[in-house]
Structures are given as C-alpha cells and as structure tokens.
Design an enzyme around this catalytic site. Structure first.
Site, PDB file in Angstrom:
ATOM      1  N   ARG A 102       1.217  -1.030   0.777  1.00  0.00           N
ATOM      2  CA  ARG A 102      -0.101  -0.035   0.200  1.00  0.00           C
ATOM      3  C   ARG A 102       0.760   1.633   0.251  1.00  0.00           C
ATOM      4  NH1 ARG A 102      -5.460   1.320   3.181  1.00  0.00           N
ATOM      5  NH2 ARG A 102      -6.008  -0.037   1.500  1.00  0.00           N
ATOM      6  N   HIS A 129      -6.782   0.043  -6.907  1.00  0.00           N
ATOM      7  CA  HIS A 129      -7.110  -0.807  -5.681  1.00  0.00           C
ATOM      8  C   HIS A 129      -7.736  -1.697  -5.981  1.00  0.00           C
ATOM      9  CE1 HIS A 129      -7.695  -1.262  -0.919  1.00  0.00           C
ATOM     10  NE2 HIS A 129      -8.597  -0.522  -1.558  1.00  0.00           N
ATOM     11  N   GLN A 132      -9.861  -4.011  -3.792  1.00  0.00           N
ATOM     12  CA  GLN A 132     -11.549  -3.813  -3.637  1.00  0.00           C
ATOM     13  C   GLN A 132     -12.328  -3.682  -4.582  1.00  0.00           C
ATOM     14  OE1 GLN A 132     -12.095  -2.025  -0.570  1.00  0.00           O
ATOM     15  NE2 GLN A 132     -14.269  -2.490  -1.252  1.00  0.00           N
ATOM     16  N   ASP A 220     -17.680   6.894  -1.708  1.00  0.00           N
ATOM     17  CA  ASP A 220     -16.045   6.159  -1.120  1.00  0.00           C
ATOM     18  C   ASP A 220     -16.002   8.388  -0.717  1.00  0.00           C
ATOM     19  OD1 ASP A 220     -14.002   5.617  -0.849  1.00  0.00           O
ATOM     20  OD2 ASP A 220     -12.584   5.727  -2.519  1.00  0.00           O
ATOM     21  N   CYS A 260     -16.179   1.649   0.194  1.00  0.00           N
ATOM     22  CA  CYS A 260     -14.894   0.916   0.291  1.00  0.00           C
ATOM     23  C   CYS A 260     -14.647   0.148   1.379  1.00  0.00           C
ATOM     24  CB  CYS A 260     -14.239   0.716  -0.970  1.00  0.00           C
ATOM     25  SG  CYS A 260     -13.256   2.936  -0.636  1.00  0.00           S
ATOM     26  N   ARG A 288     -13.379  -8.926   1.273  1.00  0.00           N
ATOM     27  CA  ARG A 288     -12.089  -8.586   1.463  1.00  0.00           C
ATOM     28  C   ARG A 288     -11.437  -9.366   1.528  1.00  0.00           C
ATOM     29  NH1 ARG A 288     -10.102  -3.662   0.892  1.00  0.00           N
ATOM     30  NH2 ARG A 288      -8.611  -4.570   0.625  1.00  0.00           N
TER      31      ARG A 288
HETATM   32  N1   CP Z   1     -10.694  -0.624   1.890  1.00  0.00           N
HETATM   33  C1   CP Z   1      -9.888  -0.354   2.762  1.00  0.00           C
HETATM   34  O1   CP Z   1      -9.058  -0.779   1.951  1.00  0.00           O
HETATM   35  O2   CP Z   1     -10.074  -0.436   3.884  1.00  0.00           O
HETATM   36  P1   CP Z   1      -8.274   0.196   4.293  1.00  0.00           P
HETATM   37  O3   CP Z   1      -7.896   1.548   3.949  1.00  0.00           O
HETATM   38  O4   CP Z   1      -8.810   0.318   5.929  1.00  0.00           O
HETATM   39  O5   CP Z   1      -7.615  -1.520   3.920  1.00  0.00           O
HETATM   40  N1  NVA Z   2      -9.799   7.036  -1.643  1.00  0.00           N
HETATM   41  C1  NVA Z   2      -9.605   6.070  -0.487  1.00  0.00           C
HETATM   42  C2  NVA Z   2      -9.712   4.591  -0.581  1.00  0.00           C
HETATM   43  C3  NVA Z   2      -9.536   4.670   1.325  1.00  0.00           C
HETATM   44  C4  NVA Z   2      -9.612   2.978   1.311  1.00  0.00           C
HETATM   45  C5  NVA Z   2      -7.798   6.448  -0.258  1.00  0.00           C
HETATM   46  O1  NVA Z   2      -7.064   6.006  -1.230  1.00  0.00           O
HETATM   47  O2  NVA Z   2      -7.722   7.024   0.904  1.00  0.00           O
END
Ligand code: CP
Ligand code: NVA
Length: 301
Positions: A102, A129, A132, A220, A260, A288
């Site tokens: 990430r 992502h 997701q 989102d 999400c 997930r």
């Molecule tokens: N939706 C998602 O990726 O959640 P987190 O940021 O908690 O991992």
């Molecule tokens: N768009 C959001 C998604 C979090 C899971 C971000 O990137 O923070």
C-alpha cells in the site's frame, strides 16, 4: 497474471475464476473446513499508509490458508532511510512467496513488481485499488446473481478506487457511470483503456441524472489518503455529491449501496443510507478476505 498492480492485469476469465474460488473458500470457512493450501508460505505486507480492512483481511487470509503474513511498516524499514524500492524488492522476494504493498505513488508498486521474483499485489496506490474491486464484484454477484448488464453508478471523487472500478466493470461487461464535479474526473487514460476493453463508461456532472436506473450506487471518501491538504476545497466541491435517501430514491427500487470504507457519515454518504436497507457495505468488507484468499491462491500456490 503474475502480479496484480492494475485491475487490467486480470482478464475476464481470471476475474471469474477468482470469484468462483472465493465463493468456495467462503463456504468452506463457514463450515469450518481447513484450507491450508499455502502452508509454510510467507506474505510480506508493506504499508506506507493506514489500513484497517486490507491489513487485517490479508493477514487473516494467510492464517486461514496455513501461511504467515508479515506487517512491514515502510517507515520502520531501510526504505525510510534511502534504500531503493528496487533493492528492497530484490531482497524481500528471496524470503517471501508474495508481497502486497500500500503506497502513495503507483510507481512504487510498479517498481516493486519489476524487481520481484514473487507476485506483487497492489494493496492501494494513488492510482488504483484492484483488491477492493475484486471484493466488490464478489458482493455484487452475491446480491444480483450476475455481473453483466448491470448499471453501476459512482458518485463523488473519480479517485483510485474509481479507476479500478472503471476497469473492473469493463472486464465484466457492466456499465459504469461516474458522476463527479468538474476537475474530479477519473484518470483519462483509464477511461480510454476501459473503452478499448469494450467497456461502457460515461462521465457526467449531475448525480440525479446519473443514478436513474442504477443497480449499484458507490461512494468513497472525498479526501483520500494523501489529499489532506485539499480538505476544505474538496468538501466544498463535492458537497452536492452525497449519497443520501433523496438520491437513492431515484435509482432502481432494489439498488444496492456500496462503499469501500472507511466512511464519513454526513459527507459522501448519509448515516441513513449507510445504515439503511440498501447498504451492503459490511458484506463488501467481509468479502475482501474471501476474494483475497482466492487471489493469493491463484498467485502463490
Ligand atoms: N477499503 C480499504 O482498503 O480499507 P482500509 O483502508 O481499511 O484497508
Ligand atoms: N480513496 C481512498 C480509499 C481508502 C480505502 C483513499 O485512497 O484513501
């Protein structure tokens, strides 16, 4: 597919294969059946940003599969002191059977993959992502019994999750409409790529017009990780893009509302909708884990 960096790294058939495997693994978990198919295998999990779902669902997925997951906070690694992404990947991929990351910059996860001997999975970058969207497609199929010929409406910021949704929808023949304010459109290259894949993608500004006949409404956050400096401007620009009861009433009566997560009730989604009868957000979150188990098996077994 060797790595999953972009949703477009998967074909239609690979997506269906992973969803079918996920259904099977989900059912086996419910029955308490052991599925230790990744016994003695370790997965590295590099995190530059916060996470609740991704971190825990991957870690539990590896545990259920009989393997082991290592949480690697990027700040605690030599990465934080100047070791290159490429060298890090060369080294880690000699210990591990797979790596998830990430990251802020999409380029970082691409570099990890370039230098890795083992599969690399994008666990969210500023651009995509894909994990997701796999879980979301699993959830949609559970509720609608199909993926094809549904209308998916994204309301709000055309962000990383939106980019992956556009590609995912194109790959499974689902129509996607994005309703966003000017300046918040999804990546133009992604839209072009989705259309080349045969996807039906429409970008518009009016959420009320977009949601007519929607089977799925998706929200989102308005301020993604990394966008915090623009918070005030974003809340102002995205204010008219809240998914609330008024908007839900314009969609199909059996519309499902997705997010999400994490959610900000009162911003991108009202509390009534988030906690209301159309919301499937916690099934999504659960999925997930099931979808990622299938993905890990496909890439690492
Ligand atoms: N939706 C998602 O990726 O959640 P987190 O940021 O908690 O991992
Ligand atoms: N768009 C959001 C998604 C979090 C899971 C971000 O990137 O923070």
């Amino acid at each position: 597919m060797k790595h999953l960096i972009s949703m477009a790294d998967m074909t239609h058939d690979e997506i269906i294969e992973v969803l079918d495997m996920a259904d099977d693994l989900k059912e086996k978990r419910l029955r308490g059946k052991v599925t230790d198919l990744l016994k003695n295998r370790s997965l590295g999990m590099i995190f530059e940003k916060s996470s609740t779902r991704t971190r825990v669902s991957f870690e539990v997925a590896m545990c259920d599969l009989g393997g082991h997951a290592l949480y690697l906070n990027a700040n605690d690694m030599q990465l934080g002191r100047g070791e290159t992404v490429g060298d890090t990947s060369e080294v880690l991929s000699r210990y591990l059977y797979g790596l998830i990351a990430r990251v802020y910059s999409h380029d970082t996860v691409k570099q990890l993959a370039e230098h890795s001997r083992v599969p690399v999975i994008n666990a969210l970058s500023d651009h995509e992502h894909p994990c997701q969207i796999l879980a979301d497609l699993l959830t949609i199929r559970e509720y609608k019994d199909r993926l094809k010929d549904l209308k998916y409406v994204w309301v709000g910021d055309g962000n990383n999750v939106c980019n992956s949704a556009i590609l995912g929808c194109a790959l499974v023949d689902m129509e996607i409409v994005v309703a966003c304010p000017p300046g918040y459109e999804p990546d133009a290259d992604v839209v072009e790529q989705a259309r080349e894949l045969g996807g039906k993608v429409t970008i518009m500004n009016d959420p009320a017009e977009a949601v007519v006949d929607a089977d799925i409404l998706y929200a989102d956050v308005w301020v993604s990780m990394g966008d915090e400096a623009e918070r005030d401007k974003r809340l102002n620009d995205l204010g008219p893009y809240q998914i609330n009861n008024k908007l839900v009433e314009l969609a199909k009566p059996d519309v499902i509302v997705m997010h999400c997560l994490p959610a900000h009730r009162g911003e991108e989604i009202s509390a009534e909708v988030m906690d209301g009868p159309h919301s499937v957000v916690f099934d999504q979150a659960e999925n997930r884990m099931h979808a990622q188990k299938a993905l890990l098996l496909k890439l690492m077994a």
